[in-house]
Design a protein around this motif. Structure first.
Motif, short mmCIF file in Angstrom:
data_model
loop_
_atom_site.label_atom_id
_atom_site.label_comp_id
_atom_site.label_asym_id
_atom_site.label_seq_id
_atom_site.Cartn_x
_atom_site.Cartn_y
_atom_site.Cartn_z
N PRO A 1 -6.67 0.79 -25.82
CA PRO A 1 -6.27 -0.60 -25.58
C PRO A 1 -5.12 -1.05 -26.47
O PRO A 1 -4.55 -2.12 -26.26
CB PRO A 1 -7.54 -1.39 -25.91
CG PRO A 1 -8.23 -0.56 -26.94
CD PRO A 1 -7.89 0.88 -26.64
N SER B 1 -8.77 -5.11 -23.76
CA SER B 1 -8.96 -4.05 -22.79
C SER B 1 -8.61 -4.51 -21.37
O SER B 1 -7.96 -3.79 -20.60
CB SER B 1 -10.41 -3.57 -22.85
OG SER B 1 -10.68 -2.62 -21.85
N GLY C 1 -14.79 -1.51 -21.39
CA GLY C 1 -14.44 -2.21 -22.61
C GLY C 1 -14.98 -3.63 -22.64
O GLY C 1 -14.42 -4.53 -22.02
#
Length: 347
Positions: free
Chosen positions: A223, A278, A299
């Motif tokens: 991310p 994310s 996420g």
């Protein structure tokens, strides 16, 4: 209501110890047909992604079952797919303990496990003993490199694992985004990524000939990427005809946990604190890919609505991990129901 009671017990223990006990319990309930004590029925929501038919959109992310020790017990909880690993060619202990930390005030987890696993051969023995793959269950196998393998030779480890797991996997995930193996994320950079993907695709083509079947391959990304990196990765995924991408792994950011107990432990942060970051990467990646290959969103999913947000951002499937630790098997049925409802609305 059983899981909240169990969670109090588990959260009184060291996180890694609790993980081992919890997974053994899931395995026992699965083997005795008692998984219904923890899990509700899961809504059917079949979807075709990467050439595979998933019975629902909710998968288990890699990391929970590194060696494939608990496949059948986890399958009994209703997951549409299970991803095991990350696995490496040779067994390795990973980083020194303690290496997993809860941040309950933020519903987060920090880990610096370091790809601890029993090696690819042990994982394959477990896969071949499990019933889930034999009955058509979708099993992803996540592959990585050994810590002692120099980064310039990383491709060799990925190729070894790809060849070994190819015939036993429904799909294969190439993990270049763990923050806990030194320099691993360097493989996300332009030339290194191009070289790795080119070698993996060449090996995949060879294995198609060997086995007479095509096993799709996805890339798992971090991310912690800027817009230029996201665009470059999207271009590489298209150029090398990858089958999917998993967005995202854990973050090095400490936003939202910096002043909390355990919040500044080293490692990758997962759970609720990574959700926004994310999902932003997922959305930008979806725009850059323009539908040319599917995205699996992972996420920070702790509710059905979180999963809906991932799908609306451009994902075709979702995976859970930390949310499963905090919410238990109820999260699987809740998320599957929310996504099935979303699918009906869009029809």
């Amino acid at each position: 209501m059983l899981y909240p009671i169990l969670r109090k017990f588990f959260f009184s223990l060291d996180a890694e110890t609790a993980h081992g006990i919890g997974m053994s319990g899931i395995s026992f309930l699965g083997a005795t047909g008692l998984s219904g004590l923890l899990a509700k029925p899961v809504a059917a929501d079949p979807v075709d992604v990467m050439g595979l038919k998933f019975p629902n959109r909710v998968g288990l992310a890699a990391g929970l079952d590194k060696n494939g020790d608990y496949i059948d017990g986890l399958a009994a909880l209703g997951f549409g797919s299970i991803e095991i690993g990350t696995i490496t060619p040779r067994p390795q202990d990973g980083n020194p303990k303690p290496r997993m930390f809860r941040v309950p005030e933020a519903q987060g987890i920090i880990n610096r496990m370091g790809f601890n696993n029993a090696g690819v051969d042990k994982l394959l023995a477990n896969v071949r003993a499990a019933q889930f793959p034999k009955t058509g269950g979708i099993l992803g196998i996540n592959i990585g490199k050994n810590a002692t393998t120099p980064i310039e030779k990383a491709a060799e480890d990925y190729l070894i694992c790809l060849e070994k797991v190819y015939n036993d996997a429904s799909y294969i995930t190439v993990n270049i985004s763990s923050p806990n193996t030194k320099n691993l994320r360097e493989l996300q950079k332009d030339d290194a990524l191009d070289d790795l993907l080119a070698q993996l695709k060449a090996k995949q083509e060879q294995l198609v000939q060997n086995y007479g079947k095509y096993v799709p391959m996805a890339l798992k990304i971090a991310p912690d990427l800027d817009d230029v990196q996201i665009t470059a990765i999207a271009d590489a995924l298209r150029r090398h005809r990858m089958d999917g991408v998993i967005a995202t792994n854990t973050t090095l950011s400490r936003e939202g946990v910096e002043n909390l107990p355990n919040g500044n432990e080293a490692g990758g942060l997962s759970g609720a604190p990574v959700f926004r970051k994310s999902t932003e990467v997922l959305k930008k990646l979806s725009t850059a890919l323009a539908g040319e290959l599917p995205i699996i969103g992972v996420g920070g999913i702790l509710s059905g609505q979180d999963a809906v947000a991932k799908i609306e951002a451009g994902a075709s499937l979702v995976q859970v991990y930390s949310g499963f630790i905090y919410r238990g098997p109820e999260l699987v049925s809740e998320t599957a129901a929310a996504l099935a409802k979303l699918q009906k609305k869009s029809l």
